[in-house]
Design a protein around this motif. Structure first.
Motif, short mmCIF file in Angstrom:
data_model
loop_
_atom_site.label_atom_id
_atom_site.label_comp_id
_atom_site.label_asym_id
_atom_site.label_seq_id
_atom_site.Cartn_x
_atom_site.Cartn_y
_atom_site.Cartn_z
N SER A 59 -7.53 -7.50 -4.58
CA SER A 59 -8.70 -6.88 -5.19
C SER A 59 -9.03 -5.59 -4.43
CB SER A 59 -9.89 -7.83 -5.16
OG SER A 59 -10.24 -8.15 -3.82
N GLY A 60 -9.53 -4.62 -5.15
CA GLY A 60 -9.92 -3.36 -4.54
C GLY A 60 -8.77 -2.60 -3.91
N LEU A 61 -7.56 -2.74 -4.46
CA LEU A 61 -6.39 -2.11 -3.85
C LEU A 61 -6.45 -0.59 -3.90
CD1 LEU A 61 -3.59 -4.55 -5.09
CD2 LEU A 61 -4.92 -4.62 -2.95
N ARG A 62 -7.21 -0.05 -4.85
CA ARG A 62 -7.40 1.42 -4.93
C ARG A 62 -8.54 1.90 -4.03
NH1 ARG A 62 -7.06 2.67 -11.42
NH2 ARG A 62 -4.79 2.71 -11.59
N SER A 63 -9.24 0.98 -3.42
CA SER A 63 -10.36 1.32 -2.51
C SER A 63 -11.39 2.23 -3.16
CB SER A 63 -9.82 1.97 -1.23
OG SER A 63 -8.96 1.10 -0.56
N GLY A 64 -11.67 2.02 -4.44
CA GLY A 64 -12.65 2.83 -5.14
C GLY A 64 -12.12 4.17 -5.59
N SER A 65 -10.87 4.45 -5.34
CA SER A 65 -10.25 5.72 -5.72
C SER A 65 -9.63 5.61 -7.11
CB SER A 65 -9.19 6.09 -4.67
OG SER A 65 -8.68 7.39 -4.90
N THR A 66 -8.92 6.65 -7.50
CA THR A 66 -8.30 6.68 -8.83
C THR A 66 -6.91 6.08 -8.87
OG1 THR A 66 -7.45 8.90 -8.38
CG2 THR A 66 -9.59 8.74 -9.51
N ALA A 67 -6.27 5.93 -7.71
CA ALA A 67 -4.89 5.43 -7.69
C ALA A 67 -4.47 5.03 -6.29
CB ALA A 67 -3.94 6.51 -8.20
N VAL A 68 -3.44 4.20 -6.22
CA VAL A 68 -2.74 3.94 -4.96
C VAL A 68 -1.67 5.02 -4.88
CG1 VAL A 68 -1.24 2.36 -3.68
CG2 VAL A 68 -3.19 1.46 -4.99
N ALA A 69 -1.79 5.90 -3.90
CA ALA A 69 -0.89 7.05 -3.81
C ALA A 69 0.38 6.77 -3.02
CB ALA A 69 -1.63 8.23 -3.18
N GLY A 70 0.33 5.80 -2.12
CA GLY A 70 1.50 5.50 -1.31
C GLY A 70 1.43 4.12 -0.71
N VAL A 71 2.61 3.57 -0.41
CA VAL A 71 2.69 2.24 0.18
C VAL A 71 3.80 2.27 1.23
CG1 VAL A 71 3.21 -0.21 -0.23
CG2 VAL A 71 1.93 1.10 -1.95
N THR A 72 3.55 1.62 2.37
CA THR A 72 4.61 1.41 3.34
C THR A 72 4.78 -0.09 3.57
OG1 THR A 72 3.15 1.58 5.27
CG2 THR A 72 4.25 3.61 4.54
N PRO A 99 16.58 -7.35 11.11
CA PRO A 99 15.39 -7.92 10.46
C PRO A 99 14.12 -7.52 11.21
CG PRO A 99 17.10 -9.58 10.70
CD PRO A 99 17.56 -8.37 11.48
N ALA A 100 13.07 -7.26 10.45
CA ALA A 100 11.80 -6.87 11.05
C ALA A 100 10.66 -7.28 10.15
CB ALA A 100 11.77 -5.36 11.28
N THR A 101 9.57 -7.72 10.76
CA THR A 101 8.36 -8.09 10.03
C THR A 101 7.26 -7.13 10.43
OG1 THR A 101 9.00 -10.42 10.01
CG2 THR A 101 6.67 -9.93 9.64
N GLY A 102 6.44 -6.75 9.45
CA GLY A 102 5.34 -5.84 9.77
C GLY A 102 4.34 -5.73 8.64
N ASP A 103 3.47 -4.75 8.79
CA ASP A 103 2.35 -4.58 7.88
C ASP A 103 2.75 -3.94 6.55
OD1 ASP A 103 0.90 -5.49 10.04
OD2 ASP A 103 0.03 -3.53 10.53
N ILE A 104 1.96 -4.27 5.55
CA ILE A 104 1.98 -3.56 4.27
C ILE A 104 0.74 -2.68 4.29
CG2 ILE A 104 1.76 -3.75 1.77
CD1 ILE A 104 3.04 -6.56 2.04
N VAL A 105 0.91 -1.38 4.06
CA VAL A 105 -0.23 -0.46 4.06
C VAL A 105 -0.25 0.29 2.73
CG1 VAL A 105 -1.32 1.51 5.19
CG2 VAL A 105 -0.10 -0.19 6.57
N LEU A 106 -1.35 0.14 2.00
CA LEU A 106 -1.56 0.86 0.74
C LEU A 106 -2.54 1.99 1.03
CD1 LEU A 106 -1.43 -2.42 0.11
CD2 LEU A 106 -1.60 -1.57 -2.21
N THR A 107 -2.18 3.21 0.64
CA THR A 107 -3.04 4.37 0.84
C THR A 107 -3.50 4.88 -0.52
OG1 THR A 107 -1.85 4.94 2.86
CG2 THR A 107 -3.25 6.65 1.89
N VAL A 113 -7.40 3.16 3.13
CA VAL A 113 -6.25 2.27 3.29
C VAL A 113 -6.65 0.81 3.15
CG1 VAL A 113 -4.94 3.87 4.73
CG2 VAL A 113 -6.44 2.20 5.80
N VAL A 114 -5.69 0.03 2.65
CA VAL A 114 -5.79 -1.42 2.59
C VAL A 114 -4.55 -1.93 3.30
CG1 VAL A 114 -5.82 -3.47 1.11
CG2 VAL A 114 -7.05 -1.40 0.41
N THR A 115 -4.73 -2.84 4.26
CA THR A 115 -3.61 -3.32 5.06
C THR A 115 -3.49 -4.83 4.99
OG1 THR A 115 -3.91 -1.49 6.61
CG2 THR A 115 -2.64 -3.37 7.40
#
Length: 125
Positions: A59-72, A99-107, A113-115
């Motif tokens: 929920s709220g993946l756009r953080s109140g913005s118009t779009a998710v512009a990037g993801v890592t 192999p590596a485990t880490g964060d998902i970051v939506l900008t 950002v949502v992490t």
């Protein structure tokens, strides 16, 4: 142009007040709204490699913005295939050699950002 970086707050709204060095003020009534923090509730699949289509739900993946512009994924840029405020689909980029485990970051387009901590694992290629 005035640029301000908002601090952390819960959902709220209010006025924007600019005060110059001379003491003059300009007010925009109701000019600001804090939105609830975005939350990633699920990732499917949570493991993959180059080209894996990953669905990020929440929920709220756009953080109140118009779009998710990037993801890592684990610090690696992923290609956004589709996005809305509750679901983002990305194609995983070239991952690490091991192999590596880490964060998902939506900008968001706004820079917010949502992490999801430790939300994705790159498998060996």
């Amino acid at each position: 142009q005035v640029v301000a970086v908002a601090g952390v707050s819960g959902p709220a709204s209010g006025d924007v007040v600019l005060v110059s060095d001379t003491g003059a003020t300009v007010t925009e009534i109701g000019g600001w709204e804090y939105v609830a923090l975005g939350v990633v509730s699920s990732v499917a699949p949570a493991k993959g490699q180059l080209g894996t289509l990953v669905t990020i739900s929440g929920s709220g993946l756009r953080s109140g913005s118009t779009a998710v512009a990037g993801v890592t994924l684990v610090g690696v840029s992923a290609t956004v295939k589709s996005e809305n405020d509750t679901e983002v689909v990305v194609a995983a980029g070239v991952g690490p050699a091991l192999p590596a485990t880490g964060d998902i970051v939506l900008t968001a387009a706004s820079g917010a950002v949502v992490t999801k901590s430790n939300g994705f694992e790159y498998l060996s290629p």
